[in-house]
Structure formats: C-alpha cells, structure tokens
Scaffold this motif. Structure first.
Motif, PDB file in Angstrom:
ATOM      1  N   MET A 101       0.836  -1.174   0.000  1.00  0.00           N
ATOM      2  CA  MET A 101       0.000   0.000   0.000  1.00  0.00           C
ATOM      3  C   MET A 101       0.883   1.240   0.000  1.00  0.00           C
ATOM      4  SD  MET A 101      -2.648   1.390   2.894  1.00  0.00           S
ATOM      5  CE  MET A 101      -1.352   1.609   4.081  1.00  0.00           C
ATOM      6  N   ASN A 102       0.462   2.215  -0.757  1.00  0.00           N
ATOM      7  CA  ASN A 102       1.132   3.510  -0.778  1.00  0.00           C
ATOM      8  C   ASN A 102       0.192   4.550  -0.198  1.00  0.00           C
ATOM      9  OD1 ASN A 102       3.468   2.598  -2.206  1.00  0.00           O
ATOM     10  ND2 ASN A 102       2.233   2.574  -4.061  1.00  0.00           N
ATOM     11  N   TYR A 103       0.764   5.586   0.409  1.00  0.00           N
ATOM     12  CA  TYR A 103      -0.059   6.664   0.934  1.00  0.00           C
ATOM     13  C   TYR A 103       0.691   7.977   0.855  1.00  0.00           C
ATOM     14  CZ  TYR A 103       2.647   5.724   5.177  1.00  0.00           C
ATOM     15  OH  TYR A 103       3.666   5.513   6.065  1.00  0.00           O
ATOM     16  N   LEU A 133      -4.870   6.961   0.003  1.00  0.00           N
ATOM     17  CA  LEU A 133      -4.438   5.565   0.086  1.00  0.00           C
ATOM     18  C   LEU A 133      -4.540   4.920  -1.284  1.00  0.00           C
ATOM     19  CD1 LEU A 133      -6.335   4.525   3.346  1.00  0.00           C
ATOM     20  CD2 LEU A 133      -3.969   5.270   3.137  1.00  0.00           C
ATOM     21  N   GLU A 134      -3.547   4.086  -1.607  1.00  0.00           N
ATOM     22  CA  GLU A 134      -3.514   3.441  -2.912  1.00  0.00           C
ATOM     23  C   GLU A 134      -3.055   2.001  -2.751  1.00  0.00           C
ATOM     24  OE1 GLU A 134      -0.867   3.849  -6.967  1.00  0.00           O
ATOM     25  OE2 GLU A 134      -1.192   5.640  -5.754  1.00  0.00           O
ATOM     26  N   GLY A 135      -3.723   1.092  -3.460  1.00  0.00           N
ATOM     27  CA  GLY A 135      -3.330  -0.309  -3.419  1.00  0.00           C
ATOM     28  C   GLY A 135      -4.259  -1.128  -2.557  1.00  0.00           C
ATOM     29  N   ASP A 136      -3.681  -1.969  -1.701  1.00  0.00           N
ATOM     30  CA  ASP A 136      -4.447  -2.855  -0.834  1.00  0.00           C
ATOM     31  C   ASP A 136      -4.252  -2.458   0.623  1.00  0.00           C
ATOM     32  OD1 ASP A 136      -5.151  -4.321  -3.097  1.00  0.00           O
ATOM     33  OD2 ASP A 136      -3.466  -5.695  -2.875  1.00  0.00           O
ATOM     34  N   LEU A 137      -5.348  -2.166   1.309  1.00  0.00           N
ATOM     35  CA  LEU A 137      -5.288  -1.803   2.730  1.00  0.00           C
ATOM     36  C   LEU A 137      -5.544  -3.073   3.529  1.00  0.00           C
ATOM     37  CD1 LEU A 137      -4.973   0.311   4.918  1.00  0.00           C
ATOM     38  CD2 LEU A 137      -7.397   0.861   4.664  1.00  0.00           C
ATOM     39  N   LEU A 195      -8.027   2.548  -3.602  1.00  0.00           N
ATOM     40  CA  LEU A 195      -7.900   1.272  -2.887  1.00  0.00           C
ATOM     41  C   LEU A 195      -8.517   0.173  -3.733  1.00  0.00           C
ATOM     42  CD1 LEU A 195      -8.714   1.765   0.905  1.00  0.00           C
ATOM     43  CD2 LEU A 195      -6.526   1.287  -0.154  1.00  0.00           C
ATOM     44  N   GLY A 212      -7.450  -3.839   7.525  1.00  0.00           N
ATOM     45  CA  GLY A 212      -7.562  -2.529   6.889  1.00  0.00           C
ATOM     46  C   GLY A 212      -8.726  -1.736   7.449  1.00  0.00           C
TER      47      GLY A 212
END
Length: 114
Positions: free
Chosen positions: A1-3, A16-20, A51, A58
């Motif tokens: 995950m990126n933030y 938030l980006e990707g998988d939480l 997300l 998450g």
C-alpha cells in the motif's frame, strides 16, 4: 500500500492506494497520523478512491484513524470509495459511522460543518 499526506486549509488529506490490509506500513501510517493529531490537526479526508482491496485489518486501520481524530474533537470523512469498498462499508455498517462522499469539496463542507 502507498499513501500520501497533504495539508489543505487545516484539513489533512490522506490518499491511500493499493491494498489496505494492515501490513507493516499500517504502523508507520498510524505514527504519522498521530503526529498530525498532536500538532492540532482535527479534520481528515481519507481518499480511498485508489484502494483495490481492504480486509478486516484494513478496516481496523480506518477505525483507528477515526478514533484518533474523534478523541481530539475531530472528524474523518471517506472520499470516493470504489464499488467493492463501498459494498464492504455497507455490509459492515461502517457507512453509518463514517461520512462517505464523492468529491473533495463535499468532504471539506461536511468536515467544516461537523
């Protein structure tokens, strides 16, 4: 995950980006949020439009963010959940706890009037 964090008009915008999934980056994320809260930031928009997936850990991260801000008299708004994340918010009834909006302008209006 990126933030990413961005402070706009005394409102923290967390993207938030990707998988939480509450992996290792969750602790780092919470440390940074705690820092903003200690500095007096009381309002937060969590942009979850990027997300892909969110699991129970998450969800715990989102609830912890909400708790940190509300404990200091603040509020959190979720921005642009994907269809799958929106369904999860409804199933878990988190849509009744969080304010969920479609635009950043709407998020700022909700937070400023909270």
């Amino acid at each position: 995950m990126n933030y990413n964090f961005d402070l706009k008009e005394d409102v923290l915008v967390l993207s938030l980006e990707g998988d939480l999934i509450g992996e290792d980056s969750g602790a780092d994320l919470m440390d940074k949020i705690s820092g903003y809260v200690q500095e007096g930031v009381r309002l937060c928009v969590v942009d979850i439009s990027e997300l892909r997936y969110i699991n129970s850990s998450g969800i715990g991260v989102l609830i912890t963010i909400l708790t940190k801000f509300r404990n200091k008299g603040g509020e959190v708004c979720l921005l642009k959940p994907s269809e799958s994340v929106q369904k999860l918010l409804i199933i878990t009834k988190l849509n009744a706890i969080f304010s969920v909006v479609d635009t950043e302008e709407e998020a700022f209006e909700n937070l400023k009037s909270a």
